[in-house]
Motif scaffolding. Structure first.
Motif, PDB file in Angstrom:
ATOM      1  N   LEU A  10     -18.889 -10.604 -30.819  1.00 37.74           N
ATOM      2  CA  LEU A  10     -19.895 -10.072 -31.811  1.00 37.74           C
ATOM      3  C   LEU A  10     -21.162 -10.517 -30.981  1.00 37.74           C
ATOM      4  CD1 LEU A  10     -21.539  -9.070 -33.997  1.00 37.74           C
ATOM      5  CD2 LEU A  10     -21.541 -11.306 -35.008  1.00 37.74           C
ATOM      6  N   ALA A  11     -21.224 -11.717 -30.410  1.00 38.32           N
ATOM      7  CA  ALA A  11     -22.344 -12.058 -29.384  1.00 38.32           C
ATOM      8  C   ALA A  11     -22.584 -11.322 -28.148  1.00 38.32           C
ATOM      9  CB  ALA A  11     -22.375 -13.642 -29.211  1.00 38.32           C
ATOM     10  N   ALA A  12     -21.097 -10.902 -27.709  1.00 39.69           N
ATOM     11  CA  ALA A  12     -21.036  -9.965 -26.387  1.00 39.69           C
ATOM     12  C   ALA A  12     -21.521  -8.929 -26.758  1.00 39.69           C
ATOM     13  CB  ALA A  12     -19.926 -10.079 -25.693  1.00 39.69           C
ATOM     14  N   THR A  13     -21.278  -8.133 -27.947  1.00 41.33           N
ATOM     15  CA  THR A  13     -21.843  -7.079 -28.072  1.00 41.33           C
ATOM     16  C   THR A  13     -23.297  -6.659 -28.427  1.00 41.33           C
ATOM     17  OG1 THR A  13     -19.474  -6.977 -29.235  1.00 41.33           O
ATOM     18  CG2 THR A  13     -21.342  -4.959 -29.674  1.00 41.33           C
ATOM     19  N   LEU A  14     -23.645  -7.830 -29.223  1.00 42.35           N
ATOM     20  CA  LEU A  14     -25.284  -7.829 -29.397  1.00 42.35           C
ATOM     21  C   LEU A  14     -26.062  -8.111 -28.086  1.00 42.35           C
ATOM     22  CD1 LEU A  14     -25.236 -10.085 -32.512  1.00 42.35           C
ATOM     23  CD2 LEU A  14     -25.891  -7.796 -32.495  1.00 42.35           C
ATOM     24  N   VAL A  15     -25.382  -8.943 -27.114  1.00 45.69           N
ATOM     25  CA  VAL A  15     -26.137  -8.789 -25.662  1.00 45.69           C
ATOM     26  C   VAL A  15     -26.309  -7.413 -24.903  1.00 45.69           C
ATOM     27  CG1 VAL A  15     -26.086  -9.633 -23.552  1.00 45.69           C
ATOM     28  CG2 VAL A  15     -25.666 -11.288 -25.493  1.00 45.69           C
ATOM     29  N   VAL A  16     -25.101  -6.815 -25.083  1.00 44.15           N
ATOM     30  CA  VAL A  16     -24.945  -5.482 -24.423  1.00 44.15           C
ATOM     31  C   VAL A  16     -25.891  -4.458 -25.126  1.00 44.15           C
ATOM     32  CG1 VAL A  16     -23.394  -3.438 -23.992  1.00 44.15           C
ATOM     33  CG2 VAL A  16     -22.650  -5.813 -23.527  1.00 44.15           C
ATOM     34  N   TYR A  17     -25.833  -4.683 -26.357  1.00 36.85           N
ATOM     35  CA  TYR A  17     -26.692  -3.784 -27.294  1.00 36.85           C
ATOM     36  C   TYR A  17     -28.161  -4.079 -26.798  1.00 36.85           C
ATOM     37  CZ  TYR A  17     -29.141  -1.590 -31.373  1.00 36.85           C
ATOM     38  OH  TYR A  17     -29.908  -0.895 -32.197  1.00 36.85           O
ATOM     39  N   VAL A  18     -28.637  -5.099 -26.825  1.00 36.75           N
ATOM     40  CA  VAL A  18     -30.242  -5.436 -26.627  1.00 36.75           C
ATOM     41  C   VAL A  18     -30.441  -5.158 -25.392  1.00 36.75           C
ATOM     42  CG1 VAL A  18     -31.846  -7.243 -26.565  1.00 36.75           C
ATOM     43  CG2 VAL A  18     -30.158  -7.367 -28.528  1.00 36.75           C
ATOM     44  N   MET A  19     -29.600  -5.310 -24.260  1.00 35.94           N
ATOM     45  CA  MET A  19     -30.044  -5.205 -22.877  1.00 35.94           C
ATOM     46  C   MET A  19     -30.000  -3.890 -22.415  1.00 35.94           C
ATOM     47  SD  MET A  19     -30.994  -8.051 -21.705  1.00 35.94           S
ATOM     48  CE  MET A  19     -30.857  -8.087 -20.214  1.00 35.94           C
ATOM     49  N   SER A  20     -29.006  -3.016 -23.127  1.00 32.08           N
ATOM     50  CA  SER A  20     -28.970  -1.749 -22.644  1.00 32.08           C
ATOM     51  C   SER A  20     -29.820  -0.616 -23.270  1.00 32.08           C
ATOM     52  CB  SER A  20     -27.504  -1.071 -22.545  1.00 32.08           C
ATOM     53  OG  SER A  20     -27.043  -1.131 -24.091  1.00 32.08           O
ATOM     54  N   ARG A  21     -30.606  -1.134 -24.234  1.00 33.26           N
ATOM     55  CA  ARG A  21     -31.558  -0.104 -25.075  1.00 33.26           C
ATOM     56  C   ARG A  21     -32.648  -0.085 -24.216  1.00 33.26           C
ATOM     57  NH1 ARG A  21     -29.751   3.574 -28.259  1.00 33.26           N
ATOM     58  NH2 ARG A  21     -31.654   3.385 -29.828  1.00 33.26           N
ATOM     59  N   ALA A  22     -33.349   1.428 -24.236  1.00 35.11           N
ATOM     60  CA  ALA A  22     -34.655   1.335 -23.709  1.00 35.11           C
ATOM     61  C   ALA A  22     -35.154   2.575 -24.116  1.00 35.11           C
ATOM     62  CB  ALA A  22     -34.609   1.406 -22.169  1.00 35.11           C
ATOM     63  N   ASP A  23     -36.314   2.887 -24.708  1.00 30.34           N
ATOM     64  CA  ASP A  23     -36.983   3.737 -25.293  1.00 30.34           C
ATOM     65  C   ASP A  23     -36.212   4.560 -26.262  1.00 30.34           C
ATOM     66  OD1 ASP A  23     -39.321   3.217 -23.741  1.00 30.34           O
ATOM     67  OD2 ASP A  23     -38.271   4.441 -22.109  1.00 30.34           O
ATOM     68  N   GLY A  24     -35.502   3.938 -27.191  1.00 25.87           N
ATOM     69  CA  GLY A  24     -34.632   4.758 -28.164  1.00 25.87           C
ATOM     70  C   GLY A  24     -33.120   5.189 -27.675  1.00 25.87           C
ATOM     71  N   ARG A  25     -32.709   4.686 -26.358  1.00 29.95           N
ATOM     72  CA  ARG A  25     -31.564   5.505 -25.807  1.00 29.95           C
ATOM     73  C   ARG A  25     -30.794   4.328 -24.983  1.00 29.95           C
ATOM     74  NH1 ARG A  25     -31.733   7.625 -20.675  1.00 29.95           N
ATOM     75  NH2 ARG A  25     -33.790   7.521 -19.673  1.00 29.95           N
ATOM     76  N   THR A  26     -29.628   4.620 -24.721  1.00 29.51           N
ATOM     77  CA  THR A  26     -28.996   3.637 -23.913  1.00 29.51           C
ATOM     78  C   THR A  26     -28.874   4.237 -22.676  1.00 29.51           C
ATOM     79  OG1 THR A  26     -27.589   2.958 -25.905  1.00 29.51           O
ATOM     80  CG2 THR A  26     -26.673   2.495 -23.915  1.00 29.51           C
ATOM     81  N   GLU A  27     -29.192   3.628 -21.563  1.00 23.52           N
ATOM     82  CA  GLU A  27     -29.061   3.846 -20.115  1.00 23.52           C
ATOM     83  C   GLU A  27     -27.771   3.743 -19.722  1.00 23.52           C
ATOM     84  OE1 GLU A  27     -32.258   1.673 -18.332  1.00 23.52           O
ATOM     85  OE2 GLU A  27     -33.785   3.197 -19.047  1.00 23.52           O
ATOM     86  N   VAL A  28     -27.222   4.626 -18.831  1.00 22.60           N
ATOM     87  CA  VAL A  28     -25.766   4.345 -18.312  1.00 22.60           C
ATOM     88  C   VAL A  28     -25.663   3.091 -17.480  1.00 22.60           C
ATOM     89  CG1 VAL A  28     -24.098   5.660 -17.003  1.00 22.60           C
ATOM     90  CG2 VAL A  28     -25.334   6.900 -18.670  1.00 22.60           C
ATOM     91  N   VAL A  29     -26.621   3.381 -16.466  1.00 26.75           N
ATOM     92  CA  VAL A  29     -26.770   2.293 -15.260  1.00 26.75           C
ATOM     93  C   VAL A  29     -26.777   0.799 -16.024  1.00 26.75           C
ATOM     94  CG1 VAL A  29     -27.808   1.364 -13.479  1.00 26.75           C
ATOM     95  CG2 VAL A  29     -27.399   3.737 -13.626  1.00 26.75           C
ATOM     96  N   THR A  30     -27.791   0.626 -16.932  1.00 19.79           N
ATOM     97  CA  THR A  30     -27.987  -0.706 -17.746  1.00 19.79           C
ATOM     98  C   THR A  30     -26.636  -0.987 -18.374  1.00 19.79           C
ATOM     99  OG1 THR A  30     -30.087   0.026 -17.661  1.00 19.79           O
ATOM    100  CG2 THR A  30     -29.582  -1.937 -19.136  1.00 19.79           C
ATOM    101  N   LEU A  31     -26.010  -0.117 -19.060  1.00 26.55           N
ATOM    102  CA  LEU A  31     -24.937  -0.387 -19.928  1.00 26.55           C
ATOM    103  C   LEU A  31     -23.770  -1.040 -18.899  1.00 26.55           C
ATOM    104  CD1 LEU A  31     -23.368  -0.069 -22.566  1.00 26.55           C
ATOM    105  CD2 LEU A  31     -22.404   2.048 -21.828  1.00 26.55           C
TER     106      LEU A  31
END
Length: 355
Positions: free
Chosen positions: A146-167
């Motif tokens: 769960l902690a890893a999922t939350l980190v990925v979720y928070v870090m990869s979100r930008a302007d309301g969408r998930t960026e491929v490279v950041t993910l």
């Protein structure tokens, strides 16, 4: 005359139940063959006869080899059942992740959630924790996943969408941190703990028993039910966050709930089977290519196909090399790695580059 849209809809309506039937038949056949394969070879009809005999139906013969029935119920069936459960958990978690991230590259192993969950399982074993009894390993795997999922979720979100490279980059970082933590646990653990950690890193179903199956079954069931209950909302989310909100979906609450579901499914799978990558990437995409984007039928199809893939992968792991057993994680990576490269290239072409 029927309109083209109505004709396509009818074809799709016939395709879905047909796919369910084909996957179910293949899964049953795969389970029978896998359970009967080993040092004691048992024909599929005798494997089925053993199952029917346990529920009071004496249509088919019992295993004719000495101790065949005992071997099936003590060793073979628990392992096959675990393969089915792990396949369901990984495939459905991959489907849900792709839905909530809105990204075709999201998968528990690729973005580091599996390695995060393995860290929790490793901590439980190395330090002999029993806070939650038999559930301790699964609970800690869930929490760190769960902690890893939350980190990925928070870090990869930008302007309301998930960026491929950041993910992808976030996944690399999470995998690196998880790998370092696992290496540290290997260093401080005893010989038995080190062997268990190596087992997690490679992925295997060796030594599974009914105790593990009983622990994992309710967790997978809860995650699967939660995914079904959210299927319609995931369809609305696929239309875009703004449209989903206008249609009454609490997008952030849905995402947080689905993140918990993913962590639950991945934690249960990783706690006992180790890191098995790419199942959650390959299966949802194959099913989506056949069935379309609707999530309710996709959940069922992904669960069946994931169970089938893991059953066949476990059978291959036990039979490819004579008198030895390959880790399942190696086999799934050999299949999923090239598929990931193809998907990465396809996604890049569709988005016109990463810039």
């Amino acid at each position: 005359m029927n309109s083209p849209d109505r004709t396509v809809h009818k074809r799709h309506g016939r395709r879905v139940p047909l796919l369910y039937v084909v996957l179910s038949v293949l899964l049953v056949f795969g389970v029978l063959v896998s359970a009967g394969t080993g040092q004691l070879a048992i024909p599929p009809q005798e494997v089925l006869g053993s199952i029917l005999h346990r529920i009071g139906i004496d249509w088919l013969p019992l295993p004719s080899v000495n101790a065949g029935d005992q071997a099936l119920w003590a060793i073979r069936f628990p392992r096959v059942a675990m393969a089915v459960l792990v396949g369901i958990g990984l495939a459905v978690s991959g489907l849900v992740m792709q839905a909530i991230f809105g990204n075709p590259l999201a998968e528990p192993g690729v973005i580091g959630i599996s390695s995060g969950a393995a860290v929790g399982a490793g901590i439980s074993i190395v330090f002999g924790l029993t806070v939650f009894g038999e559930w301790t390993t699964a609970v800690l795997a869930f929490l760190t996943g769960l902690a890893a999922t939350l980190v990925v979720y928070v870090m990869s979100r930008a302007d309301g969408r998930t960026e491929v490279v950041t993910l992808v980059l976030t996944g690399i970082a999470v995998n690196a941190i998880g790998g370092a933590a696992i290496a540290g646990l290997t260093f401080v653990g005893d010989t038995q703990s080190r062997e268990a950690i190596v087992f997690w890193q490679l992925g295997s179903l060796k030594g599974m028993g009914w105790t593990q199956v009983m622990i994992v079954t309710p967790i997978i069931a809860i995650g699967l039910i939660a995914a079904y209950l959210s299927g319609r909302k995931l369809d609305l989310l696929a239309l875009g966050e703004r449209n989903a909100r206008h249609l009454g979906v609490n997008v952030e609450l849905l995402r947080i709930g689905m993140i918990l579901v993913v962590s639950l499914l991945v934690g249960a799978a990783v706690a006992f089977a180790g890191i098995i990558s790419f199942v959650g990437l390959v299966i949802p995409h194959l099913m989506r290519m056949i069935m379309g984007p609707a999530h309710l039928p996709l959940i069922t199809a992904s669960a069946l196909a994931g169970a089938l893939l893991m059953t066949l992968a476990d059978l291959a792991a036990r039979t490819i090399v004579p008198m030895a057993e390959l880790p399942i994680g190696i086999l799934t990576a050999l299949v999923g790695g090239p598929f990931f490269f193809w998907l990465l290239r396809r996604t890049r072409k569709r988005s016109g580059g990463w810039g």
